[in-house]
Design an enzyme around this catalytic site. Structure first.
Site, PDB file in Angstrom:
ATOM      1  CD  GLU B  24      25.048 -20.406  23.563  1.00  0.00           C
ATOM      2  OE1 GLU B  24      24.523 -20.235  22.456  1.00  0.00           O
ATOM      3  OE2 GLU B  24      24.537 -20.008  24.626  1.00  0.00           O
ATOM      4  CB  SER B  54      23.559 -21.868  30.170  1.00  0.00           C
ATOM      5  OG  SER B  54      23.316 -21.126  31.348  1.00  0.00           O
ATOM      6  CD  GLU B  55      22.069 -17.712  25.862  1.00  0.00           C
ATOM      7  OE1 GLU B  55      21.261 -18.270  26.632  1.00  0.00           O
ATOM      8  OE2 GLU B  55      22.288 -18.124  24.699  1.00  0.00           O
ATOM      9  CD  GLN B  77      25.628 -19.307  18.365  1.00  0.00           C
ATOM     10  OE1 GLN B  77      24.525 -19.829  18.258  1.00  0.00           O
ATOM     11  NE2 GLN B  77      26.731 -20.007  18.519  1.00  0.00           N
ATOM     12  CG  PHE B  78      22.391 -14.417  16.991  1.00  0.00           C
ATOM     13  CD1 PHE B  78      22.440 -13.710  15.797  1.00  0.00           C
ATOM     14  CD2 PHE B  78      22.670 -15.771  16.977  1.00  0.00           C
ATOM     15  CE1 PHE B  78      22.771 -14.359  14.609  1.00  0.00           C
ATOM     16  CE2 PHE B  78      22.997 -16.421  15.798  1.00  0.00           C
ATOM     17  CZ  PHE B  78      23.049 -15.719  14.608  1.00  0.00           C
ATOM     18  CB  ALA B  79      22.473  -8.633  20.475  1.00  0.00           C
ATOM     19  CG  ASP B  80      18.446 -11.112  18.259  1.00  0.00           C
ATOM     20  OD1 ASP B  80      17.506 -10.643  17.635  1.00  0.00           O
ATOM     21  OD2 ASP B  80      19.636 -10.951  17.913  1.00  0.00           O
ATOM     22  CB  ILE B  82      22.243 -10.629  25.482  1.00  0.00           C
ATOM     23  CG1 ILE B  82      23.457 -10.414  26.396  1.00  0.00           C
ATOM     24  CG2 ILE B  82      21.249  -9.480  25.569  1.00  0.00           C
ATOM     25  CD1 ILE B  82      24.367  -9.278  25.964  1.00  0.00           C
ATOM     26  N   PRO B  84      18.699 -13.985  28.799  1.00  0.00           N
ATOM     27  CG  PRO B  84      18.437 -16.148  27.984  1.00  0.00           C
ATOM     28  CD  PRO B  84      18.696 -14.731  27.540  1.00  0.00           C
ATOM     29  CG  HIS B 124      18.685 -15.071  14.308  1.00  0.00           C
ATOM     30  ND1 HIS B 124      17.450 -15.668  14.441  1.00  0.00           N
ATOM     31  CD2 HIS B 124      19.603 -15.977  14.732  1.00  0.00           C
ATOM     32  CE1 HIS B 124      17.624 -16.894  14.918  1.00  0.00           C
ATOM     33  NE2 HIS B 124      18.904 -17.108  15.112  1.00  0.00           N
TER      34      HIS B 124
END
Lengths: 433, 332
Positions: B24, B54-55, B77-80, B82, B84, B124
């Site tokens: 993204e 869409s992870e 974009q953020f490990a938070d 990941i 999905p 985040h």
């Protein structure tokens, strides 16, 4: 119950009570079956647009049903792929072989030679005919019910049986549940137990092929039940966003184990119609009509090859047998459904077509069926020499630790040594293999 | 560190046409943290491209591309965010080689900014490394300096196994000591920001000695390496700090050698405590160094709560919590 906020309108007002709709299949065990509500158009009436057409010009096809073989067993209309008799006989042969294979493997499970099996009875056309419309090097990402593709692509039956028996001949080294085949040589992607994961992977493969300027396309198969997974949405979305050269095949066999297609959203629309919302080309096809299955797949393949975009195909068919050897469908659906299914049996219909055009007869069919059964039986014997499940003829213990990573890290080396030590304790002097 | 990551991608893409960068906002815009800036312009849209939000789709497409023969470097974009994509990572990428007996592999590197200390709140700030170290078939890498970030990322990209590459975003622009009330220093003030041009690799599975010392061994990674270093300096503790760099495969030899020498071990991570990676480290040290230990193994971690916003510095395992643990472990 969720509390209403203070002061909100509550009890005593005149708003109607809401009700939750929980879908229910039309027929349960013991019910008389009547499929007259299904709208089955005549063979040959669906138009066949150009492969490069705009998806918005083919919306009706997503709600119709592409059919070629009519009640007269003749081919009709613009979707007739006009295959020569030899090709049709080969198609029939692959389907007969798939059916014979299923019969034998199902019995093998019942005899305790393996832990598990899944038949594709009634759905042979959706794999065999469809894959015949692809090039041998087009990559397929199947679910677990497309053994017909492997048979059509000439994958040796003995490899399939070795895998099912998890024996010492199993190329997957006994790591995978039976029927989770993999064959890179046959452009057949490793089957996963996790549903629908293969669909966006197929799109990624197709994106890679396009990015590299290759000419190969990808095709994936998924059951209608699994289209409920988020991965299927990702697949449709990525396919359309990147105009990926991919075919998304949805095999709507009406049942996801015990859940009827209504639980996948099939009560109010078709699965092909999902394509419309994504801007994909969508085709809905008689999945028991081998010629229609071939023609639709060919159309979509040509479309993909022309960089005209991806296609979603719904094969409308019926899962004639139980979900797996662990399933008993008499617990949730009427036993009559299979016989009442208005689209018949794909093998019988193709056979009747060949007879109708004077290229086949019942005697040759019987001979073909017999030969297929005997061939499978002979190969099964051959495979059994490599062992059956649980009889010691498995791969060495150390292989359990290989291929987790490219190289064995220290912790797996330690655990591998432990497993071998445990074997020595259990079988002093070692196993005679 | 951002420039180092960008250089690692640039150097790798220059060397291998099969490397593609996707995620993204990574394309035209160059990433929300600028890690992919300029790459699309240099390598074109078929090698560096934006994706739908869409992870699941990002990871899945990368798996398919890997099966084709590419080496995808997807960014989450953020490990938070990941999660999905977890089914695709755990059930697919991690197991592809195993279940196909080597017929198909997933030579992909999932880059993702991670960790707290930036008032990122619940979504985040997370450090979900333990979810990945628990999965057979995945490698997990976390750099703590620009030099390491470049060398480790190049190694990860060239590795034929799927690698989760977590980038501590708190130290993207400079090391963080945990003394949040003191002014932040940019990387240019530190030697570790000296990143060689061109191609170099730091092997996966090798820890880095941040300091050598005799009083105790401290096992840390990511942002916490800098925090423990600052606390030890402040308190005058002669610690041997190991920056693990790779959690799987783990440099067990370096850990054993150090604890055998010091006899004491403190484990520090930002992630929540229960079933965190520190539990694995503690168990390994106890099993393998038991007769060398002069004190129980201690863990300093985030608390077992979602990452809070306003109470960030009460949550973050900073100098006070680390200091107390040091006092305790050194007094036994």
């Amino acid at each position: 119950m969720a509390d209403r906020p203070a002061g909100a309108a509550g009890e005593g007002d005149n708003r109607p009570k809401l009700s939750l709709h929980v879908p229910e299949p039309k027929f349960r065990p013991g019910d008389a079956v009547d499929f007259s509500h299904l709208q089955i158009p005549e063979a040959g009436v669906q138009p066949r647009p150009d492969e490069t057409c705009d998806p918005k010009d083919m919306r009706d096809l997503a709600f119709g049903l592409v059919r070629v073989l009519g009640e007269d067993n003749k081919a009709h209309g613009p979707w007739d792929p006009k295959l020569d008799p030899e090709t049709l006989r080969r198609m029939l042969g692959h389907m007969a072989m798939t059916r014979a294979f299923d019969e034998r493997m199902f019995r093998g499970q019942r005899q305790g030679k393996t832990s598990f099996y899944m038949k594709c009875t009634g759905e042979e056309a959706t794999s065999v005919s469809a894959s015949m419309a692809l090039a041998a090097d087009d990559m397929v990402f199947p679910s677990y019910r497309q053994q017909g593709i492997l048979i059509q692509r000439g994958y040796p039956l003995i490899e399939m049986i070795n895998q099912i028996y998890s024996n010492k001949g199993d190329k997957l080294k006994g790591r995978q549940l039976p029927i989770m085949y993999s064959s890179r040589e046959h452009s057949f992607f490793t089957i996963s137990g996790n549903l629908a994961t293969q669909t966006p992977q197929a799109v990624g493969w197709a994106m890679a092929s396009a990015a590299k300027g290759d000419s190969r396309i990808a095709a994936t198969w998924v059951g209608e039940g699994s289209t409920a997974e988020g991965d299927f949405h990702s697949a449709c979305l990525f396919a359309t966003v990147y105009n990926a050269p991919v075919i998304l095949n949805v095999v709507n066999n009406q049942w996801a184990i015990s859940s009827f297609s209504g639980f996948a959203g099939g009560e109010r629309t078709t699965f092909a119609a999902r394509a419309i919302g994504y801007g994909l080309a969508g085709l809905r096809v008689d999945g028991n009509d081998a010629l229609a299955c071939y023609a639709a797949q060919k159309w979509a393949a040509d479309r993909a090859r022309a960089n005209a975009g991806p296609t979603l195909i719904e094969f409308f068919t019926y899962r004639a047998e139980g979900h797996s050897t662990s399933d008993d469908p008499s617990g949730y659906r009427s036993a009559q459904e299979r016989n009442e299914w208005p689209l018949g049996d794909p093998v019988t219909r193709l056979k009747d077509h060949l007879i109708a055009i004077g290229e086949w007869d019942e005697e040759r069919q019987q001979k073909m069926d017999l030969e297929a059964a005997e061939y499978v039986k002979a190969v099964t014997k051959e495979a059994e020499a490599n062992g059956i499940l649980g009889h010691g003829l498995h791969h060495p213990f150390r292989t359990m630790f290989e291929d987790v990573f490219e190289e064995l890290p220290w912790h797996l080396k330690e655990q591998s040594e432990q497993a071998i030590r445990e074997r020595e304790t259990k079988f002093p002097g070692g196993l005679k293999l | 560190m951002i420039e180092a990551i960008n250089e690692a991608l640039d150097v790798s893409m220059e060397r291998d046409d099969n490397i593609v960068v996707m995620g993204e906002d990574v394309g035209y815009f160059g990433g929300v943290f600028r890690c992919t800036a300029g790459l699309q312009e240099k390598y074109g849209k078929t090698r560096v491209f934006d994706t739908p939000i869409s992870e699941c789709g990002i990871i899945a497409a990368a798996v398919g591309m890997g099966a084709y023969g590419l080496r995808p470097v997807p960014e989450i974009q953020f490990a938070d965010y990941i999660y999905p994509g977890l089914d695709q990572l755990i059930s697919e990428a991690a197991r592809l080689r195993y279940r196909s007996a080597g017929e198909y592999i997933a030579p992909m590197t999932v880059r993702s900014p991670f960790g707290g200390g930036i008032f990122g709140g619940q979504t985040h700030s997370q450090s979900p490394e333990a979810l990945f170290t628990h999965v057979a078939g995945l490698k997990t890498v976390i750099p703590s300096t620009p030099y390491d970030a470049k060398g480790l990322l190049i190694s990860a990209i060239e590795d034929n196994d799927p690698v989760i590459f977590f980038e501590p975003k708190r130290i993207y622009n400079g090391p963080f000591t945990g003394y949040y009330d003191k002014p932040a220093q940019p990387w240019k003030n530190f030697d570790a920001s000296l990143v060689p041009e061109g191609h170099y690799k730091i092997p996966l599975g090798k820890a880095r000695h941040v300091t050598t010392g005799d009083e105790l061994t401290i096992l840390a990674y990511g942002t916490m390496v800098h925090v423990v270093e600052a606390v030890c300096r402040e308190k005058g503790v002669d610690a041997e700090i190991l920056d693990l760099r790779t959690l799987v495969p783990l440099d067990i030899e370096a850990i054993e050698a150090s604890v055998a020498k010091t006899g004491r071990c403190l484990i520090v991570h930002e992630a929540t405590r229960t079933s965190g990676f520190g539990a694995e480290l503690s168990a390994l040290v106890t099993e393998r160094c038991f007769y060398h230990l002069e004190a129980p193994v201690e863990r300093v971690t985030g608390f077992d709560t979602p990452y809070p916003h306003s109470l960030e510095w009460a949550y973050f395992p900073g100098p006070i919590r680390i200091g107390e643990a040091l006092d305790k472990i050194l007094s036994e």
